[in-house]
Write a protein that holds these residues in place. Structure first.
Motif, PDB file in Angstrom:
ATOM      1  N   LEU A   1      31.682  21.413  30.425  1.00 34.59           N
ATOM      2  CA  LEU A   1      32.504  21.162  31.609  1.00 34.59           C
ATOM      3  C   LEU A   1      33.508  20.023  31.374  1.00 34.59           C
ATOM      4  N   LYS A   2      34.025  19.914  30.174  1.00 31.36           N
ATOM      5  CA  LYS A   2      34.935  18.804  29.868  1.00 31.36           C
ATOM      6  C   LYS A   2      36.178  18.824  30.753  1.00 31.36           C
ATOM      7  N   ARG A   3      36.756  19.992  30.943  1.00 28.90           N
ATOM      8  CA  ARG A   3      37.956  20.085  31.778  1.00 28.90           C
ATOM      9  C   ARG A   3      37.629  19.745  33.221  1.00 28.90           C
ATOM     10  N   GLU A   4      36.501  20.271  33.712  1.00 30.87           N
ATOM     11  CA  GLU A   4      36.077  19.988  35.079  1.00 30.87           C
ATOM     12  C   GLU A   4      35.747  18.509  35.250  1.00 30.87           C
ATOM     13  N   GLN A   5      35.085  17.938  34.241  1.00 30.06           N
ATOM     14  CA  GLN A   5      34.735  16.521  34.295  1.00 30.06           C
ATOM     15  C   GLN A   5      35.977  15.651  34.415  1.00 30.06           C
ATOM     16  N   GLN A   6      36.986  15.942  33.615  1.00 25.32           N
ATOM     17  CA  GLN A   6      38.208  15.147  33.653  1.00 25.32           C
ATOM     18  C   GLN A   6      38.905  15.283  34.999  1.00 25.32           C
ATOM     19  N   ARG A   7      38.946  16.496  35.518  1.00 29.05           N
ATOM     20  CA  ARG A   7      39.600  16.731  36.809  1.00 29.05           C
ATOM     21  C   ARG A   7      38.884  15.967  37.919  1.00 29.05           C
ATOM     22  N   LEU A   8      37.569  15.980  37.899  1.00 27.77           N
ATOM     23  CA  LEU A   8      36.794  15.280  38.922  1.00 27.77           C
ATOM     24  C   LEU A   8      36.932  13.772  38.790  1.00 27.77           C
ATOM     25  N   GLN A   9      36.851  13.280  37.580  1.00 27.18           N
ATOM     26  CA  GLN A   9      36.979  11.833  37.378  1.00 27.18           C
ATOM     27  C   GLN A   9      38.363  11.342  37.764  1.00 27.18           C
ATOM     28  N   ASP A  10      39.375  12.145  37.514  1.00 33.35           N
ATOM     29  CA  ASP A  10      40.735  11.774  37.938  1.00 33.35           C
ATOM     30  C   ASP A  10      40.822  11.672  39.460  1.00 33.35           C
ATOM     31  N   ALA A  11      39.950  12.426  40.160  1.00 28.88           N
ATOM     32  CA  ALA A  11      39.935  12.411  41.625  1.00 28.88           C
ATOM     33  C   ALA A  11      38.997  11.336  42.182  1.00 28.88           C
ATOM     34  N   GLY A  12      38.380  10.557  41.291  1.00 28.94           N
ATOM     35  CA  GLY A  12      37.491   9.491  41.742  1.00 28.94           C
ATOM     36  C   GLY A  12      36.041   9.887  41.890  1.00 28.94           C
ATOM     37  N   VAL A  13      35.694  11.102  41.448  1.00 29.32           N
ATOM     38  CA  VAL A  13      34.313  11.574  41.525  1.00 29.32           C
ATOM     39  C   VAL A  13      33.532  11.007  40.341  1.00 29.32           C
ATOM     40  N   VAL A  14      32.301  10.561  40.609  1.00 31.37           N
ATOM     41  CA  VAL A  14      31.420  10.102  39.539  1.00 31.37           C
ATOM     42  C   VAL A  14      30.723  11.318  38.951  1.00 31.37           C
ATOM     43  N   PHE A  15      30.857  11.517  37.649  1.00 34.36           N
ATOM     44  CA  PHE A  15      30.336  12.720  36.996  1.00 34.36           C
ATOM     45  C   PHE A  15      29.083  12.372  36.202  1.00 34.36           C
ATOM     46  N   HIS A  16      28.007  13.105  36.446  1.00 41.41           N
ATOM     47  CA  HIS A  16      26.738  12.873  35.751  1.00 41.41           C
ATOM     48  C   HIS A  16      26.415  14.099  34.897  1.00 41.41           C
ATOM     49  N   ASN A  17      26.338  13.918  33.590  1.00 37.46           N
ATOM     50  CA  ASN A  17      26.059  15.056  32.702  1.00 37.46           C
ATOM     51  C   ASN A  17      24.742  14.905  31.951  1.00 37.46           C
ATOM     52  N   ALA A  18      23.857  14.023  32.447  1.00 36.00           N
ATOM     53  CA  ALA A  18      22.592  13.769  31.756  1.00 36.00           C
ATOM     54  C   ALA A  18      21.436  14.597  32.306  1.00 36.00           C
ATOM     55  N   TYR A  19      21.734  15.527  33.219  1.00 40.07           N
ATOM     56  CA  TYR A  19      20.654  16.263  33.882  1.00 40.07           C
ATOM     57  C   TYR A  19      20.750  17.765  33.656  1.00 40.07           C
ATOM     58  N   VAL A  20      21.488  18.166  32.625  1.00 38.72           N
ATOM     59  CA  VAL A  20      21.605  19.588  32.294  1.00 38.72           C
ATOM     60  C   VAL A  20      20.261  20.130  31.812  1.00 38.72           C
ATOM     61  N   GLY A  21      19.461  19.270  31.195  1.00 39.50           N
ATOM     62  CA  GLY A  21      18.157  19.688  30.693  1.00 39.50           C
ATOM     63  C   GLY A  21      18.289  20.598  29.497  1.00 39.50           C
ATOM     64  N   ALA A  22      17.505  21.670  29.469  1.00 38.91           N
ATOM     65  CA  ALA A  22      17.509  22.581  28.324  1.00 38.91           C
ATOM     66  C   ALA A  22      18.647  23.586  28.388  1.00 38.91           C
ATOM     67  N   GLY A  23      19.432  23.567  29.454  1.00 35.96           N
ATOM     68  CA  GLY A  23      20.571  24.472  29.564  1.00 35.96           C
ATOM     69  C   GLY A  23      20.664  25.096  30.935  1.00 35.96           C
ATOM     70  N   TYR A  24      21.708  25.888  31.117  1.00 35.71           N
ATOM     71  CA  TYR A  24      21.959  26.526  32.414  1.00 35.71           C
ATOM     72  C   TYR A  24      20.864  27.527  32.736  1.00 35.71           C
ATOM     73  N   ALA A  25      20.274  27.390  33.916  1.00 33.80           N
ATOM     74  CA  ALA A  25      19.243  28.311  34.413  1.00 33.80           C
ATOM     75  C   ALA A  25      18.001  28.359  33.531  1.00 33.80           C
ATOM     76  N   VAL A  26      17.745  27.275  32.779  1.00 41.50           N
ATOM     77  CA  VAL A  26      16.535  27.183  31.966  1.00 41.50           C
ATOM     78  C   VAL A  26      15.566  26.224  32.645  1.00 41.50           C
ATOM     79  N   ILE A  27      14.361  26.697  32.901  1.00 40.61           N
ATOM     80  CA  ILE A  27      13.346  25.871  33.548  1.00 40.61           C
ATOM     81  C   ILE A  27      12.496  25.197  32.480  1.00 40.61           C
ATOM     82  N   THR A  28      12.341  23.903  32.573  1.00 42.50           N
ATOM     83  CA  THR A  28      11.438  23.155  31.705  1.00 42.50           C
ATOM     84  C   THR A  28      10.216  22.736  32.520  1.00 42.50           C
ATOM     85  N   SER A  29       9.169  22.298  31.837  1.00 41.38           N
ATOM     86  CA  SER A  29       7.977  21.847  32.547  1.00 41.38           C
ATOM     87  C   SER A  29       8.291  20.648  33.416  1.00 41.38           C
TER      88      SER A  29
END
Length: 274
Positions: A174-202
């Motif tokens: 989401l690099k493009r989305e991250q930059q767009r959001l940060q330019d708008a003043g949104v705080v972007f958190h990318n440390a909670y993706v986990g094992a990937g999109y729609a992947v459930i971990t224990s």
């Protein structure tokens, strides 16, 4: 904020993203709605429900094999009258290409095209109006899940100057989305993706069970569980103050039906899921 309770089928952020599109489509006299999504897409599900309730024809370009039609999301969509067209990943990647969109326009003349996830200027306006409502609430931090980023961007355009929107990424790339959001003043958190999109971990399954037992609110493993996990850890670390933090539940519970057995298997077999 329980956006999942807004409507039984057209729920969560999809309500605010789709409603302006529906009004504009009706005003244009269009022949129907055409949109894109995966086999378990909340957006596909919501668009089909909206078309059914408003007597508007709907077409879904689905990134999946035809056998996926048996899953709960697409079963609902077909029952509500959506015309499902399955395409491979190569074709689906062309969903923004002018030539492919021109081809679809010939195949479905007069249809109102809504991008994947419902993200367009109409959706942004609907989310901005939601942000304007949030601006009247006594919260400083607004935390929500981030896929395309349009909900977070729209809300950020409507909240007060002393309020900060936090977007919790649920997938990588989401690099493009991250930059767009940060330019708008949104705080972007990318440390909670986990094992990937729609992947459930224990760890995620354990968190969902503990959160739901404590709060009596259902989460979906793809979006809102990661948002709630991020918020809880940020509050525990002192980065956010609990009494000044608003968690936005953006819906998506319908998608959990296809993951419920997997969740229950974690809860049965993993000692961490207490």
């Amino acid at each position: 904020m329980r956006l999942d309770d807004v409507h039984p089928h057209l729920s969560g952020n999809k309500f605010f993203k789709l409603l302006p599109n529906l009004h504009a489509a009706q005003a244009s006299g269009c022949g129907g709605l055409l949109t894109f999504g995966g086999a378990y897409s909340n957006h596909i599900h919501a668009t089909a429900a909206a078309g059914y309730e408003m007597a508007i024809a709907t077409v879904g370009i689905i990134r999946a094999e035809p056998s996926a039609i048996n899953n709960p999301t697409l079963t609902d969509a077909e029952r509500w009258g959506m015309d499902l067209h399955f395409v491979d990943r190569t074709t689906y990647r062309r969903r923004h290409d002018a030539s492919y969109l021109a081809h679809l326009a010939k195949q479905f003349p007069g249809f109102w095209v809504i991008p994947e996830g419902g993200s367009n200027p109409y959706a942004l306006e609907g989310c901005r109006q939601l942000g304007s409502f949030i601006s009247t609430l006594a919260f400083h931090h607004i935390v929500l899940a981030c896929g395309t980023g349009s909900t977070a961007l729209g809300i950020s355009q409507g909240v007060g100057v002393d309020q900060r929107v936090h977007a919790v990424a649920v997938l990588t790339g989401l690099k493009r989305e991250q930059q767009r959001l940060q330019d708008a003043g949104v705080v972007f958190h990318n440390a909670y993706v986990g094992a990937g999109y729609a992947v459930i971990t224990s760890a995620l399954a354990d968190f969902i069970r503990r959160f739901e037992r404590l709060n009596k609110v259902s989460l979906d493993p793809v979006y809102t569980a990661k948002m709630a996990l991020a918020a809880s850890e940020l509050i525990a670390s002192g980065a956010l103050a609990a009494e000044r933090t608003l968690l936005v539940h953006t819906g998506g519970i319908q998608g959990r039906r296809s993951m419920q057995e997997q969740l229950e298997a974690f809860w049965r077999n993993n000692p961490a899921c207490t």
